[in-house]
Design a protein around this motif. Sequence first.
Motif, PDB file in Angstrom:
ATOM      1  N   MET A 175       0.839  -1.189   0.000  1.00  0.00           N
ATOM      2  CA  MET A 175       0.000   0.000   0.000  1.00  0.00           C
ATOM      3  C   MET A 175       0.877   1.243   0.000  1.00  0.00           C
ATOM      4  O   MET A 175       1.837   1.332   0.761  1.00  0.00           O
ATOM      5  CB  MET A 175      -0.919  -0.009   1.225  1.00  0.00           C
ATOM      6  N   THR A 176       0.566   2.191  -0.867  1.00  0.00           N
ATOM      7  CA  THR A 176       1.394   3.389  -0.990  1.00  0.00           C
ATOM      8  C   THR A 176       0.968   4.507  -0.049  1.00  0.00           C
ATOM      9  O   THR A 176       1.589   5.563  -0.031  1.00  0.00           O
ATOM     10  CB  THR A 176       1.331   3.930  -2.437  1.00  0.00           C
ATOM     11  N   GLN A 177      -0.105   4.274   0.730  1.00  0.00           N
ATOM     12  CA  GLN A 177      -0.543   5.277   1.678  1.00  0.00           C
ATOM     13  C   GLN A 177      -0.734   4.650   3.057  1.00  0.00           C
ATOM     14  O   GLN A 177      -0.938   3.440   3.187  1.00  0.00           O
ATOM     15  CB  GLN A 177      -1.856   5.922   1.224  1.00  0.00           C
ATOM     16  N   THR A 178      -0.670   5.502   4.084  1.00  0.00           N
ATOM     17  CA  THR A 178      -0.870   5.063   5.456  1.00  0.00           C
ATOM     18  C   THR A 178      -2.314   5.313   5.852  1.00  0.00           C
ATOM     19  O   THR A 178      -2.818   6.433   5.720  1.00  0.00           O
ATOM     20  CB  THR A 178       0.076   5.817   6.406  1.00  0.00           C
ATOM     21  N   ALA A 179      -2.989   4.283   6.332  1.00  0.00           N
ATOM     22  CA  ALA A 179      -4.387   4.389   6.745  1.00  0.00           C
ATOM     23  C   ALA A 179      -4.473   4.718   8.231  1.00  0.00           C
ATOM     24  O   ALA A 179      -3.748   4.148   9.046  1.00  0.00           O
ATOM     25  CB  ALA A 179      -5.126   3.084   6.455  1.00  0.00           C
ATOM     26  N   ILE A 180      -5.367   5.645   8.570  1.00  0.00           N
ATOM     27  CA  ILE A 180      -5.591   6.047   9.959  1.00  0.00           C
ATOM     28  C   ILE A 180      -7.093   6.017  10.220  1.00  0.00           C
ATOM     29  O   ILE A 180      -7.868   6.663   9.510  1.00  0.00           O
ATOM     30  CB  ILE A 180      -5.043   7.458  10.231  1.00  0.00           C
ATOM     31  N   GLY A 220      -3.087   7.659  20.009  1.00  0.00           N
ATOM     32  CA  GLY A 220      -2.105   6.597  19.862  1.00  0.00           C
ATOM     33  C   GLY A 220      -1.909   6.129  18.433  1.00  0.00           C
ATOM     34  O   GLY A 220      -0.934   5.425  18.142  1.00  0.00           O
ATOM     35  N   ASP A 221      -2.825   6.495  17.530  1.00  0.00           N
ATOM     36  CA  ASP A 221      -2.699   6.115  16.118  1.00  0.00           C
ATOM     37  C   ASP A 221      -1.873   7.101  15.324  1.00  0.00           C
ATOM     38  O   ASP A 221      -1.720   6.943  14.106  1.00  0.00           O
ATOM     39  CB  ASP A 221      -4.089   6.010  15.480  1.00  0.00           C
ATOM     40  N   LEU A 222      -1.334   8.123  15.999  1.00  0.00           N
ATOM     41  CA  LEU A 222      -0.655   9.226  15.315  1.00  0.00           C
ATOM     42  C   LEU A 222       0.780   9.358  15.803  1.00  0.00           C
ATOM     43  O   LEU A 222       1.140   8.843  16.861  1.00  0.00           O
ATOM     44  CB  LEU A 222      -1.413  10.533  15.575  1.00  0.00           C
ATOM     45  N   GLU A 254       6.289  17.828  15.209  1.00  0.00           N
ATOM     46  CA  GLU A 254       6.528  18.256  13.827  1.00  0.00           C
ATOM     47  C   GLU A 254       5.995  17.225  12.844  1.00  0.00           C
ATOM     48  O   GLU A 254       5.369  17.574  11.827  1.00  0.00           O
ATOM     49  CB  GLU A 254       8.017  18.516  13.598  1.00  0.00           C
ATOM     50  N   GLU A 255       6.234  15.964  13.118  1.00  0.00           N
ATOM     51  CA  GLU A 255       5.723  14.902  12.251  1.00  0.00           C
ATOM     52  C   GLU A 255       4.197  14.846  12.334  1.00  0.00           C
ATOM     53  O   GLU A 255       3.512  14.679  11.314  1.00  0.00           O
ATOM     54  CB  GLU A 255       6.324  13.566  12.660  1.00  0.00           C
ATOM     55  N   PRO A 309      -0.048  10.079   2.425  1.00  0.00           N
ATOM     56  CA  PRO A 309       1.036   9.441   1.677  1.00  0.00           C
ATOM     57  C   PRO A 309       2.126   8.916   2.615  1.00  0.00           C
ATOM     58  O   PRO A 309       2.451   9.541   3.628  1.00  0.00           O
ATOM     59  CB  PRO A 309       1.570  10.584   0.810  1.00  0.00           C
ATOM     60  N   LYS A 310       2.702   7.756   2.256  1.00  0.00           N
ATOM     61  CA  LYS A 310       3.758   7.188   3.092  1.00  0.00           C
ATOM     62  C   LYS A 310       4.998   8.076   3.094  1.00  0.00           C
ATOM     63  O   LYS A 310       5.835   7.994   4.001  1.00  0.00           O
ATOM     64  CB  LYS A 310       4.117   5.790   2.610  1.00  0.00           C
ATOM     65  N   SER A 311       5.132   8.938   2.095  1.00  0.00           N
ATOM     66  CA  SER A 311       6.260   9.870   2.081  1.00  0.00           C
ATOM     67  C   SER A 311       6.155  10.867   3.229  1.00  0.00           C
ATOM     68  O   SER A 311       7.149  11.466   3.644  1.00  0.00           O
ATOM     69  CB  SER A 311       6.328  10.610   0.757  1.00  0.00           C
ATOM     70  N   ILE A 312       4.948  11.070   3.754  1.00  0.00           N
ATOM     71  CA  ILE A 312       4.733  11.968   4.893  1.00  0.00           C
ATOM     72  C   ILE A 312       4.861  11.204   6.198  1.00  0.00           C
ATOM     73  O   ILE A 312       5.499  11.669   7.155  1.00  0.00           O
ATOM     74  CB  ILE A 312       3.359  12.655   4.784  1.00  0.00           C
ATOM     75  N   TRP A 313       4.231  10.016   6.271  1.00  0.00           N
ATOM     76  CA  TRP A 313       4.352   9.185   7.474  1.00  0.00           C
ATOM     77  C   TRP A 313       4.060   7.734   7.106  1.00  0.00           C
ATOM     78  O   TRP A 313       3.059   7.434   6.467  1.00  0.00           O
ATOM     79  CB  TRP A 313       3.360   9.673   8.552  1.00  0.00           C
ATOM     80  N   ARG A 314       4.958   6.849   7.552  1.00  0.00           N
ATOM     81  CA  ARG A 314       4.815   5.443   7.213  1.00  0.00           C
ATOM     82  C   ARG A 314       3.995   4.672   8.247  1.00  0.00           C
ATOM     83  O   ARG A 314       3.762   3.473   8.081  1.00  0.00           O
ATOM     84  CB  ARG A 314       6.196   4.788   7.052  1.00  0.00           C
ATOM     85  N   GLY A 315       3.571   5.341   9.303  1.00  0.00           N
ATOM     86  CA  GLY A 315       2.789   4.675  10.327  1.00  0.00           C
ATOM     87  C   GLY A 315       3.674   4.075  11.401  1.00  0.00           C
ATOM     88  O   GLY A 315       4.909   4.138  11.320  1.00  0.00           O
ATOM     89  N   HIS A 316       3.052   3.474  12.414  1.00  0.00           N
ATOM     90  CA  HIS A 316       3.816   2.898  13.522  1.00  0.00           C
ATOM     91  C   HIS A 316       4.461   1.593  13.065  1.00  0.00           C
ATOM     92  O   HIS A 316       3.867   0.820  12.319  1.00  0.00           O
ATOM     93  CB  HIS A 316       2.889   2.623  14.700  1.00  0.00           C
TER      94      HIS A 316
END
Length: 363
Positions: free
Chosen positions: A1-6, A24-26, A31-32, A356-363
């Motif tokens: 998946m190219t995006q992070t789901a929240i 906790g999901d963030l 800054e991030e 987008p994962k370029s912004i955050w890849r998730g935990h």
Amino acid sequence: MTQTAISFLFMRGGSSRGPYLRRGDLPQDREELARVLVAIVGSGHPLNIDGIGGGAAVTTKVAMLSESEDDWADVDYFFAQVSVEDGLVDFKPTCGNILVGVGPAAIEMGLVAATGETTEVRIRAVNTGARVASQVQTENGAVVYEGAAQIDGVPGTAAPIKLMFHDVVGGATGTLFPTGNRIDTIDEIEVSCMDVAMPMVIAQASDFGLTGHESAAELDENRGFFERMEAVRMRAAVLMGMGDVSKSVTPKFGLLAPAKDGGTAAVRYFMPWKTHPTLAVTGSQCLGACLLCPGTVGDGMASGVGPSPARLQLEHPMGKMEVTIAFDIKGDRFDVQSVGLTRTARKLAAGEVFVPKSIWRGH
């Protein structure tokens, strides 16, 4: 998946709306976290076309919830104001309208269990330290959204949510009057700088050559007024110990005028670079306190106000907001003890929002 789901809930709280997320999901890093919220909202475009914001400051707000670290509270409510176009996130203020949805959202998220016909959710506003008891209507373990309560600025009716605010004084600055004065004169404008639920700079509309009964659109078109107001706000912030606020939405600015439609007084509230279409819940508390406190710019302007607890009907551009303030006056001392309001909220959507994962890849 190219995006992070929240996972998120999308809710209207009072006369604002936005995503309600689990903290906790963030990202924990501020800054991030700011970059993630900008992507969620779509800040940087006037219509927030690449996000779920609505192109107005009342629709680019974010609530982040978690189990409370406070012994009194059930839920910690962390708020972020995301700008519409500038890609900025302000974590300093809180938002009382979005807070209206925190009780229902906490039940929906399983942070609080529904009990009987009314469920009390005790909320700590992380940004300011205020404590709020929220009475949410429930049935068979679920939130009831339909009802007969109506608030100006929102179409239709919904179930009432009763809020009782405590510890609302000095959340941002540590004191009721951050400058040490009940009135300061800045650029020939008399203002009262107060910190009740929201740090504010408050003036009489007539001192700006206004009636105080103008529509939000009329005020937004008056750029000369906004330039003068912003200059006063910036100087007031320094006197309040808040420093350079050129990129912060606090302190907010408010105007007072005599009532026109049978209310206590007419008010106009600014966010601060645009007129609020109605009135902020936090702003109503600070403006109400200004009207009740002797020696401020609001002294003597309120009509029909009784003893504590005083019920105030504040006239805003789309109607009225009622706020009840319990206060105490002893000699030169003025204390705000608690503030009560009734608002409504509604769950609009639930699911996953993607960044987008370029912004955050998730935990």
